[in-house]
Design a protein around this motif. Structure first.
Motif, PDB file in Angstrom:
ATOM      1  N   UNK A  24       0.846  -1.195   0.000  1.00 20.91           N
ATOM      2  CA  UNK A  24       0.000   0.000   0.000  1.00 20.91           C
ATOM      3  C   UNK A  24       0.886   1.252   0.000  1.00 20.91           C
ATOM      4  N   UNK A  25       0.628   2.213  -0.895  1.00 15.64           N
ATOM      5  CA  UNK A  25       1.476   3.418  -0.948  1.00 15.64           C
ATOM      6  C   UNK A  25       1.390   4.276   0.313  1.00 15.64           C
ATOM      7  N   UNK A  26       0.353   4.069   1.153  1.00 17.82           N
ATOM      8  CA  UNK A  26       0.232   4.836   2.385  1.00 17.82           C
ATOM      9  C   UNK A  26       1.025   4.227   3.547  1.00 17.82           C
ATOM     10  N   UNK A  27       1.618   3.061   3.329  1.00 18.94           N
ATOM     11  CA  UNK A  27       2.388   2.403   4.377  1.00 18.94           C
ATOM     12  C   UNK A  27       3.697   3.162   4.605  1.00 18.94           C
ATOM     13  N   UNK A  28       4.049   3.303   5.860  1.00 17.44           N
ATOM     14  CA  UNK A  28       5.289   4.000   6.231  1.00 17.44           C
ATOM     15  C   UNK A  28       6.374   2.967   6.506  1.00 17.44           C
ATOM     16  N   UNK A  29       7.201   2.701   5.514  1.00 10.51           N
ATOM     17  CA  UNK A  29       8.268   1.705   5.644  1.00 10.51           C
ATOM     18  C   UNK A  29       9.370   2.245   6.544  1.00 10.51           C
ATOM     19  N   UNK A  30       9.889   1.385   7.441  1.00  8.60           N
ATOM     20  CA  UNK A  30      10.977   1.794   8.327  1.00  8.60           C
ATOM     21  C   UNK A  30      12.259   1.022   8.086  1.00  8.60           C
ATOM     22  N   UNK A  31      12.172  -0.161   7.445  1.00 12.25           N
ATOM     23  CA  UNK A  31      13.360  -0.991   7.246  1.00 12.25           C
ATOM     24  C   UNK A  31      13.106  -1.976   6.114  1.00 12.25           C
ATOM     25  N   UNK A  32      14.183  -2.280   5.378  1.00  9.83           N
ATOM     26  CA  UNK A  32      14.091  -3.284   4.307  1.00  9.83           C
ATOM     27  C   UNK A  32      15.479  -3.876   4.101  1.00  9.83           C
ATOM     28  N   UNK A  33      15.521  -5.188   3.922  1.00  7.12           N
ATOM     29  CA  UNK A  33      16.751  -5.846   3.488  1.00  7.12           C
ATOM     30  C   UNK A  33      16.360  -6.964   2.531  1.00  7.12           C
ATOM     31  N   UNK A  34      17.257  -7.887   2.253  1.00  5.54           N
ATOM     32  CA  UNK A  34      16.965  -8.902   1.240  1.00  5.54           C
ATOM     33  C   UNK A  34      15.877  -9.893   1.649  1.00  5.54           C
ATOM     34  N   UNK A  35      15.598 -10.035   2.964  1.00 10.90           N
ATOM     35  CA  UNK A  35      14.638 -11.039   3.426  1.00 10.90           C
ATOM     36  C   UNK A  35      13.393 -10.490   4.104  1.00 10.90           C
ATOM     37  N   UNK A  36      13.471  -9.299   4.686  1.00 13.81           N
ATOM     38  CA  UNK A  36      12.330  -8.753   5.422  1.00 13.81           C
ATOM     39  C   UNK A  36      12.086  -7.299   5.059  1.00 13.81           C
ATOM     40  N   UNK A  37      10.856  -6.872   5.308  1.00 17.60           N
ATOM     41  CA  UNK A  37      10.503  -5.464   5.224  1.00 17.60           C
ATOM     42  C   UNK A  37       9.707  -5.148   6.486  1.00 17.60           C
ATOM     43  N   UNK A  38       9.936  -3.971   7.051  1.00 19.54           N
ATOM     44  CA  UNK A  38       9.231  -3.551   8.265  1.00 19.54           C
ATOM     45  C   UNK A  38       8.562  -2.210   7.998  1.00 19.54           C
ATOM     46  N   UNK A  39       7.346  -2.080   8.490  1.00 17.19           N
ATOM     47  CA  UNK A  39       6.567  -0.873   8.203  1.00 17.19           C
ATOM     48  C   UNK A  39       5.464  -0.696   9.231  1.00 17.19           C
ATOM     49  N   UNK A  40       4.959   0.530   9.296  1.00 16.06           N
ATOM     50  CA  UNK A  40       3.782   0.814  10.123  1.00 16.06           C
ATOM     51  C   UNK A  40       2.546   0.351   9.355  1.00 16.06           C
ATOM     52  N   UNK A  41       1.630  -0.350  10.017  1.00 21.58           N
ATOM     53  CA  UNK A  41       0.361  -0.645   9.339  1.00 21.58           C
ATOM     54  C   UNK A  41      -0.428   0.647   9.162  1.00 21.58           C
TER      55      UNK A  41
END
Length: 133
Positions: free
Chosen positions: A2-19
């Motif tokens: 979702x373009x409204x998601x606020x991503x905080x971290x990304x690497x080759x295996x995981x992505x972290x974001x605010x719902x």
């Protein structure tokens, strides 16, 4: 995503974001980048990687929003309230008056026979894990 998601971290295996609808400020989802529907689809190497990422990101959440506590929630199957069938872990910062309330029932009413039956079945499955290691 979702373009409204606020991503905080990304690497080759995981992505972290605010719902988009966080339970509390700082609520962060840690999701596998590979599509895996639930915990039963994870291989042990990816599970270990995600576990380490969850620990690191929990520390980041603690430093960023300074909660009084933290729930780490990971649901599998509709009965466990899974609504998005892509493996993810919730990091939910908690404060005494955050409005979420308790996540466990105040008491249960299982008989000793029911508990003993579940205990024995699980012990048998765990013995099989050891014999296949």
């Amino acid at each position: 995503m979702d373009p409204d998601v606020r991503e905080v971290y990304r690497d080759e295996h995981v992505v972290a974001f605010f719902p988009t609808e966080p339970a509390t400020l700082g609520h962060t989802l840690v999701a596998s980048r590979e599509h895996i529907p639930d915990i039963w689809g994870l291989d042990e190497d990816l599970a270990a990687y995600i576990g380490r990422a969850v620990v690191r990101l929990a520390g980041a959440v603690q430093r960023a929003v300074q909660p009084e506590g933290l729930n780490i929630i990971q649901s599998n199957g509709t009965a466990a309230t899974q609504t998005v069938f892509h493996f993810h872990v919730h990091l939910v910062p908690r404060w005494t008056e955050d409005g979420i309330g308790r996540i466990w029932p105040p008491e249960t009413h299982f008989t000793d026979a029911q508990k003993d039956d579940a205990w024995e079945r699980l012990r048998e499955q765990c013995r099989r894990l050891v014999s296949h290691a």
